[in-house]
Motif scaffolding. Structure first.
Motif, mmCIF file in Angstrom:
data_model
loop_
_atom_site.group_PDB
_atom_site.id
_atom_site.type_symbol
_atom_site.label_atom_id
_atom_site.label_comp_id
_atom_site.label_asym_id
_atom_site.label_seq_id
_atom_site.Cartn_x
_atom_site.Cartn_y
_atom_site.Cartn_z
ATOM 1 N N LEU A 122 0.716 -1.313 -0.128
ATOM 2 C CA LEU A 122 -0.034 0.276 -0.003
ATOM 3 C C LEU A 122 1.168 0.909 0.014
ATOM 4 C CD1 LEU A 122 -2.523 1.771 0.185
ATOM 5 C CD2 LEU A 122 -2.650 1.229 2.710
ATOM 6 N N HIS A 123 2.110 1.549 0.884
ATOM 7 C CA HIS A 123 2.899 2.309 0.425
ATOM 8 C C HIS A 123 3.734 2.711 -0.473
ATOM 9 C CE1 HIS A 123 6.691 3.792 1.305
ATOM 10 N NE2 HIS A 123 6.143 4.702 3.017
ATOM 11 N N ASP A 124 4.170 1.892 -0.752
ATOM 12 C CA ASP A 124 4.284 1.790 -2.336
ATOM 13 C C ASP A 124 3.472 2.359 -3.725
ATOM 14 O OD1 ASP A 124 6.881 1.107 -1.845
ATOM 15 O OD2 ASP A 124 6.384 -1.256 -2.391
ATOM 16 N N ALA A 170 8.658 9.337 2.122
ATOM 17 C CA ALA A 170 9.817 8.947 2.341
ATOM 18 C C ALA A 170 10.798 8.675 3.314
ATOM 19 C CB ALA A 170 10.738 9.634 1.419
ATOM 20 N N ALA A 171 10.513 9.544 4.290
ATOM 21 C CA ALA A 171 10.728 9.703 5.680
ATOM 22 C C ALA A 171 10.363 8.569 6.818
ATOM 23 C CB ALA A 171 10.729 10.813 6.147
ATOM 24 N N HIS A 172 8.514 7.610 6.850
ATOM 25 C CA HIS A 172 8.186 7.072 7.554
ATOM 26 C C HIS A 172 7.337 6.203 6.895
ATOM 27 C CE1 HIS A 172 8.116 9.989 10.382
ATOM 28 N NE2 HIS A 172 8.352 11.723 9.796
ATOM 29 N N PRO A 173 8.392 4.832 6.278
ATOM 30 C CA PRO A 173 8.140 3.244 5.957
ATOM 31 C C PRO A 173 6.638 2.589 6.619
ATOM 32 C CG PRO A 173 10.659 3.177 6.639
ATOM 33 C CD PRO A 173 9.775 4.708 7.734
ATOM 34 N N ASP A 174 5.956 4.066 8.061
ATOM 35 C CA ASP A 174 5.653 3.081 8.396
ATOM 36 C C ASP A 174 3.911 4.611 8.030
ATOM 37 O OD1 ASP A 174 6.265 5.651 9.998
ATOM 38 O OD2 ASP A 174 5.761 4.178 12.038
ATOM 39 N N GLY A 175 4.728 5.150 7.628
ATOM 40 C CA GLY A 175 3.673 6.075 7.068
ATOM 41 C C GLY A 175 2.047 6.434 6.516
ATOM 42 N N MET A 176 1.843 5.320 6.422
ATOM 43 C CA MET A 176 0.592 4.667 6.107
ATOM 44 C C MET A 176 -0.877 5.111 7.375
ATOM 45 S SD MET A 176 0.499 5.218 3.073
ATOM 46 C CE MET A 176 -1.426 4.254 2.264
#
Length: 173
Positions: free
Chosen positions: A3-5, A29-35
Motif C-alpha cells: 500500500l505504501h508503494d 520517504a521518511a516514514h515507512p509506516d506513514g500509511m
C-alpha cells in the motif's frame, strides 16, 4: 506491491497542489509506516465525498469524535490494496450505500490537517464517489448523523476543507 508503494505511485501521478503533494511524498520517504495510524508523525488517510450529481447534493457525516460535518473517510487498513480502495471502503462503510463508484482520474485534492492525539496529523487523499440512482444511506457507528446537503448548503454547515473538496469534485464531473 505494498500500500505504501501504491500510495507513492498515485501521489507521483497526481497533478496539482505541488507543494502539498511533495510534503506527502517526503513524509512517506521518511516514514515507512506513514500509511498507518500508529505512525506518531502523522499518516495518510483516504476519504471520498459522496455526490448525487443528478440532484445537486452531497452526503455528509456528522463525525462522532470531531462533531463536524465531513466527507466519509478514515484510516487505511491492511486489506486495502490502494488508497482508492481505502476511500471507497470508507465511503461505503460510513454511508451504508452499496454501489458507490469513484470519479475517474484519481484523487480530487489533498488536505493535511491536525487531529487531536493520538493521531496528530492526517495527510488526507481525497476522492469523489458517485452515488447510484435511488441510493439510500444508512448511518454507521462512526457518525452522529448522516444527511444530504444541496451544493449551496455545504458552506453553511461544513468547514472550508469540505467546501474546497466539493468545488474540486464538481470541476472534475
Amino acid at each position: 506491491m505494498s500500500l505504501h508503494d501504491e500510495a507513492v505511485l498515485e501521489l507521483k501521478a497526481y497533478h496539482g497542489q505541488e507543494r502539498l503533494r511533495q510534503a506527502y511524498l517526503d513524509h512517506l520517504a521518511a516514514h515507512p509506516d506513514g500509511m498507518w495510524k500508529a505512525c506518531g508523525a502523522g499518516h495518510l488517510t483516504a476519504s471520498a465525498l459522496v455526490i448525487d450529481p443528478e440532484r445537486g447534493r452531497v452526503l455528509l457525516t456528522l463525525h462522532r469524535k470531531l462533531r463536524m460535518w465531513l466527507q466519509m473517510g478514515g484510516h487505511c487498513e491492511p486489506g486495502d490494496a490502494t488508497l482508492r480502495d481505502a476511500a471507497l471502503r470508507e465511503a461505503t462503510e460510513e454511508s451504508g450505500i452499496a454501489g458507490l463508484s469513484l470519479v475517474p482520474g484519481g484523487p480530487v485534492r489533498l488536505d493535511r490537517h491536525p487531529i487531536p492525539p493520538p493521531c496528530h496529523c492526517h495527510f488526507d487523499v481525497q476522492y469523489a464517489a458517485l452515488a447510484p440512482p435511488g441510493a439510500v444511506q444508512e448511518i454507521s457507528d462512526e457518525s452522529l448523523d448522516l444527511r444530504w446537503f444541496r451544493y449551496d448548503e455545504v458552506a453553511g454547515v461544513a468547514d472550508e476543507s469540505v467546501v474546497r473538496l466539493l468545488e474540486a469534485a464538481r470541476a472534475r464531473l
